[in-house]
Design a protein around this motif. Structure first.
Motif, PDB file in Angstrom:
ATOM      1  N   LEU A   1       0.694  -1.217   0.083  1.00 40.07           N
ATOM      2  CA  LEU A   1      -0.305   0.028  -0.033  1.00 40.07           C
ATOM      3  C   LEU A   1       0.908   1.281  -0.106  1.00 40.07           C
ATOM      4  O   LEU A   1       0.301   2.223  -0.515  1.00 40.07           O
ATOM      5  CB  LEU A   1      -0.948  -0.018   1.042  1.00 40.07           C
ATOM      6  CG  LEU A   1      -1.779  -1.092   1.475  1.00 40.07           C
ATOM      7  CD1 LEU A   1      -2.825  -0.808   2.597  1.00 40.07           C
ATOM      8  CD2 LEU A   1      -2.783  -1.048   0.122  1.00 40.07           C
ATOM      9  N   PHE A   2       1.970   1.341   0.725  1.00 38.79           N
ATOM     10  CA  PHE A   2       2.685   2.309   1.062  1.00 38.79           C
ATOM     11  C   PHE A   2       4.111   2.447   0.595  1.00 38.79           C
ATOM     12  O   PHE A   2       4.728   3.467   0.622  1.00 38.79           O
ATOM     13  CB  PHE A   2       2.782   2.839   2.449  1.00 38.79           C
ATOM     14  CG  PHE A   2       1.389   2.871   3.033  1.00 38.79           C
ATOM     15  CD1 PHE A   2       0.616   3.968   2.854  1.00 38.79           C
ATOM     16  CD2 PHE A   2       0.938   1.777   3.902  1.00 38.79           C
ATOM     17  CE1 PHE A   2      -0.617   3.866   3.326  1.00 38.79           C
ATOM     18  CE2 PHE A   2      -0.457   1.950   4.487  1.00 38.79           C
ATOM     19  CZ  PHE A   2      -1.223   2.981   4.275  1.00 38.79           C
ATOM     20  N   GLY A   3       4.557   1.231  -0.011  1.00 36.58           N
ATOM     21  CA  GLY A   3       5.893   0.848  -0.407  1.00 36.58           C
ATOM     22  C   GLY A   3       6.653   2.164  -0.854  1.00 36.58           C
ATOM     23  O   GLY A   3       7.774   2.847  -0.031  1.00 36.58           O
ATOM     24  N   ASP A   4       6.604   2.877  -2.012  1.00 34.40           N
ATOM     25  CA  ASP A   4       7.158   3.934  -2.415  1.00 34.40           C
ATOM     26  C   ASP A   4       7.290   5.146  -1.761  1.00 34.40           C
ATOM     27  O   ASP A   4       8.169   5.759  -1.465  1.00 34.40           O
ATOM     28  CB  ASP A   4       6.790   4.248  -3.845  1.00 34.40           C
ATOM     29  CG  ASP A   4       7.747   5.432  -4.477  1.00 34.40           C
ATOM     30  OD1 ASP A   4       8.725   5.162  -4.631  1.00 34.40           O
ATOM     31  OD2 ASP A   4       7.060   6.432  -4.853  1.00 34.40           O
ATOM     32  N   MET A   5       5.901   5.341  -1.292  1.00 34.51           N
ATOM     33  CA  MET A   5       5.547   6.657  -0.281  1.00 34.51           C
ATOM     34  C   MET A   5       6.409   6.592   0.815  1.00 34.51           C
ATOM     35  O   MET A   5       6.892   7.403   1.148  1.00 34.51           O
ATOM     36  CB  MET A   5       4.017   6.754  -0.124  1.00 34.51           C
ATOM     37  CG  MET A   5       3.312   7.087  -1.614  1.00 34.51           C
ATOM     38  SD  MET A   5       1.580   7.423  -1.170  1.00 34.51           S
ATOM     39  CE  MET A   5       1.052   5.618  -0.653  1.00 34.51           C
ATOM     40  N   LEU A   6       6.417   5.342   1.473  1.00 34.03           N
ATOM     41  CA  LEU A   6       6.998   5.067   2.739  1.00 34.03           C
ATOM     42  C   LEU A   6       8.400   5.423   2.568  1.00 34.03           C
ATOM     43  O   LEU A   6       9.198   6.031   3.472  1.00 34.03           O
ATOM     44  CB  LEU A   6       6.752   3.680   3.396  1.00 34.03           C
ATOM     45  CG  LEU A   6       7.019   3.362   4.900  1.00 34.03           C
ATOM     46  CD1 LEU A   6       6.392   4.323   5.752  1.00 34.03           C
ATOM     47  CD2 LEU A   6       6.797   1.975   5.225  1.00 34.03           C
ATOM     48  N   VAL A   7       9.073   4.714   1.673  1.00 37.23           N
ATOM     49  CA  VAL A   7      10.399   4.784   1.503  1.00 37.23           C
ATOM     50  C   VAL A   7      10.872   6.503   1.377  1.00 37.23           C
ATOM     51  O   VAL A   7      11.779   7.180   1.822  1.00 37.23           O
ATOM     52  CB  VAL A   7      10.996   4.006   0.224  1.00 37.23           C
ATOM     53  CG1 VAL A   7      12.440   4.489  -0.251  1.00 37.23           C
ATOM     54  CG2 VAL A   7      11.042   2.815   0.456  1.00 37.23           C
ATOM     55  N   ARG A   8      10.096   7.295   0.537  1.00 32.50           N
ATOM     56  CA  ARG A   8      10.177   8.642   0.358  1.00 32.50           C
ATOM     57  C   ARG A   8      10.113   9.386   1.550  1.00 32.50           C
ATOM     58  O   ARG A   8      10.794  10.330   1.995  1.00 32.50           O
ATOM     59  CB  ARG A   8       9.183   9.183  -0.404  1.00 32.50           C
ATOM     60  CG  ARG A   8       9.395   8.591  -1.974  1.00 32.50           C
ATOM     61  CD  ARG A   8       8.116   9.069  -3.149  1.00 32.50           C
ATOM     62  NE  ARG A   8       8.857   8.905  -4.273  1.00 32.50           N
ATOM     63  CZ  ARG A   8       9.588   9.664  -5.081  1.00 32.50           C
ATOM     64  NH1 ARG A   8       9.854  10.894  -4.642  1.00 32.50           N
ATOM     65  NH2 ARG A   8       9.890   9.304  -6.185  1.00 32.50           N
ATOM     66  N   TRP A   9       9.173   9.098   2.700  1.00 36.83           N
ATOM     67  CA  TRP A   9       9.004   9.690   3.732  1.00 36.83           C
ATOM     68  C   TRP A   9      10.435   9.604   4.948  1.00 36.83           C
ATOM     69  O   TRP A   9      10.961  10.408   5.170  1.00 36.83           O
ATOM     70  CB  TRP A   9       7.753   9.306   4.728  1.00 36.83           C
ATOM     71  CG  TRP A   9       6.400   9.283   4.077  1.00 36.83           C
ATOM     72  CD1 TRP A   9       6.071  10.107   2.878  1.00 36.83           C
ATOM     73  CD2 TRP A   9       5.273   8.496   3.913  1.00 36.83           C
ATOM     74  NE1 TRP A   9       4.811   9.797   2.418  1.00 36.83           N
ATOM     75  CE2 TRP A   9       4.344   8.673   3.285  1.00 36.83           C
ATOM     76  CE3 TRP A   9       5.009   7.322   5.008  1.00 36.83           C
ATOM     77  CZ2 TRP A   9       3.095   8.281   3.102  1.00 36.83           C
ATOM     78  CZ3 TRP A   9       3.836   6.705   4.864  1.00 36.83           C
ATOM     79  CH2 TRP A   9       2.796   7.124   4.328  1.00 36.83           C
ATOM     80  N   ILE A  10      10.458   8.089   4.677  1.00 32.84           N
ATOM     81  CA  ILE A  10      11.618   7.768   5.911  1.00 32.84           C
ATOM     82  C   ILE A  10      13.040   8.289   5.164  1.00 32.84           C
ATOM     83  O   ILE A  10      13.903   8.739   5.968  1.00 32.84           O
ATOM     84  CB  ILE A  10      11.760   6.064   5.785  1.00 32.84           C
ATOM     85  CG1 ILE A  10      10.460   5.817   6.651  1.00 32.84           C
ATOM     86  CG2 ILE A  10      12.820   5.879   6.730  1.00 32.84           C
ATOM     87  CD1 ILE A  10      10.228   4.409   6.545  1.00 32.84           C
ATOM     88  N   SER A  11      13.264   8.427   3.942  1.00 34.56           N
ATOM     89  CA  SER A  11      14.507   9.065   3.459  1.00 34.56           C
ATOM     90  C   SER A  11      14.584  10.407   3.397  1.00 34.56           C
ATOM     91  O   SER A  11      15.558  10.839   3.226  1.00 34.56           O
ATOM     92  CB  SER A  11      14.591   8.374   1.885  1.00 34.56           C
ATOM     93  OG  SER A  11      13.635   9.024   1.155  1.00 34.56           O
ATOM     94  N   GLY A  12      13.237  11.300   3.656  1.00 32.57           N
ATOM     95  CA  GLY A  12      13.517  12.625   3.552  1.00 32.57           C
ATOM     96  C   GLY A  12      13.040  13.295   2.339  1.00 32.57           C
ATOM     97  O   GLY A  12      13.092  14.364   2.065  1.00 32.57           O
ATOM     98  N   ILE A  13      12.935  12.232   1.297  1.00 32.19           N
ATOM     99  CA  ILE A  13      12.467  12.868   0.015  1.00 32.19           C
ATOM    100  C   ILE A  13      11.244  13.694   0.066  1.00 32.19           C
ATOM    101  O   ILE A  13      11.251  14.725  -0.293  1.00 32.19           O
ATOM    102  CB  ILE A  13      12.404  11.765  -1.345  1.00 32.19           C
ATOM    103  CG1 ILE A  13      13.851  11.296  -1.538  1.00 32.19           C
ATOM    104  CG2 ILE A  13      11.821  12.297  -2.415  1.00 32.19           C
ATOM    105  CD1 ILE A  13      13.959  10.107  -2.134  1.00 32.19           C
ATOM    106  N   ASP A  14      10.192  12.996   0.687  1.00 31.83           N
ATOM    107  CA  ASP A  14       8.693  13.807   0.896  1.00 31.83           C
ATOM    108  C   ASP A  14       8.829  13.961   2.419  1.00 31.83           C
ATOM    109  O   ASP A  14       8.290  13.027   3.137  1.00 31.83           O
ATOM    110  CB  ASP A  14       7.868  12.997   0.374  1.00 31.83           C
ATOM    111  CG  ASP A  14       6.516  13.564   0.138  1.00 31.83           C
ATOM    112  OD1 ASP A  14       6.204  14.630   0.474  1.00 31.83           O
ATOM    113  OD2 ASP A  14       5.570  12.816  -0.298  1.00 31.83           O
ATOM    114  N   GLU A  15       9.341  15.314   2.852  1.00 27.71           N
ATOM    115  CA  GLU A  15       9.375  15.704   4.091  1.00 27.71           C
ATOM    116  C   GLU A  15       7.892  15.917   4.780  1.00 27.71           C
ATOM    117  O   GLU A  15       7.519  15.479   5.833  1.00 27.71           O
ATOM    118  CB  GLU A  15       9.988  16.767   4.254  1.00 27.71           C
ATOM    119  CG  GLU A  15      11.692  16.815   3.974  1.00 27.71           C
ATOM    120  CD  GLU A  15      12.206  16.075   5.390  1.00 27.71           C
ATOM    121  OE1 GLU A  15      11.659  16.182   6.382  1.00 27.71           O
ATOM    122  OE2 GLU A  15      13.334  15.584   5.244  1.00 27.71           O
TER     123      GLU A  15
END
Length: 132
Positions: free
Chosen positions: A91-105
């Motif tokens: 459900l959240f794979g790409d989005m979760l990686v973006r949040w955790i990595s700081g790409i999408d703060e």
């Protein structure tokens, strides 16, 4: 919502997805996820505690839910343990990686909701029981 046996799977899983989104997007949740991922390799105690308190309980709830739905013939889930492990990332794979990595703060909650529900619909369609 996953404990209500009367709810159709799409409704129960949609409500569970919304609750999960609300939890995951809290600033403290984003911070905890970032710390657990960033420091988990070097500080296994952080990683282990994160998995014991967050990941494993969520997977157990999902596993039991998918097993009940499979046994009731509402979904076709021959491997509930595997599905429970992959559910959140599906459900959240790409989005979760973006949040955790700081790409999408600062994730947009409505966009997250739309994308997660679109993924949920794809997943549910693949789990529908098939007639032989």
């Amino acid at each position: 919502p996953l404990e209500d046996h009367a709810k159709p799977p799409i409704q129960a899983l949609s409500e569970a997805t919304d609750g999960l989104i609300d939890l995951l997007l809290q600033p403290v949740s984003l911070l905890i996820n970032r710390i657990a991922i960033a420091e988990g390799r070097d500080v296994p105690e952080i990683r282990d505690q994160f998995f014991e308190r967050n990941v494993r309980p969520a997977q157990a709830i999902l596993r039991d839910y998918f097993r009940r739905q499979h046994d009731a013939g509402r979904l076709s889930v021959p491997a509930p343990d595997q599905l429970a492990r992959m559910f959140i990332m599906s459900l959240f794979g790409d989005m979760l990686v973006r949040w955790i990595s700081g790409i999408d703060e600062t994730p947009d909650p409505e966009l997250v909701r739309r994308n997660a529900h679109a993924s949920l619909c794809i997943l549910i369609e693949g789990l529908r029981p098939r007639k032989a």
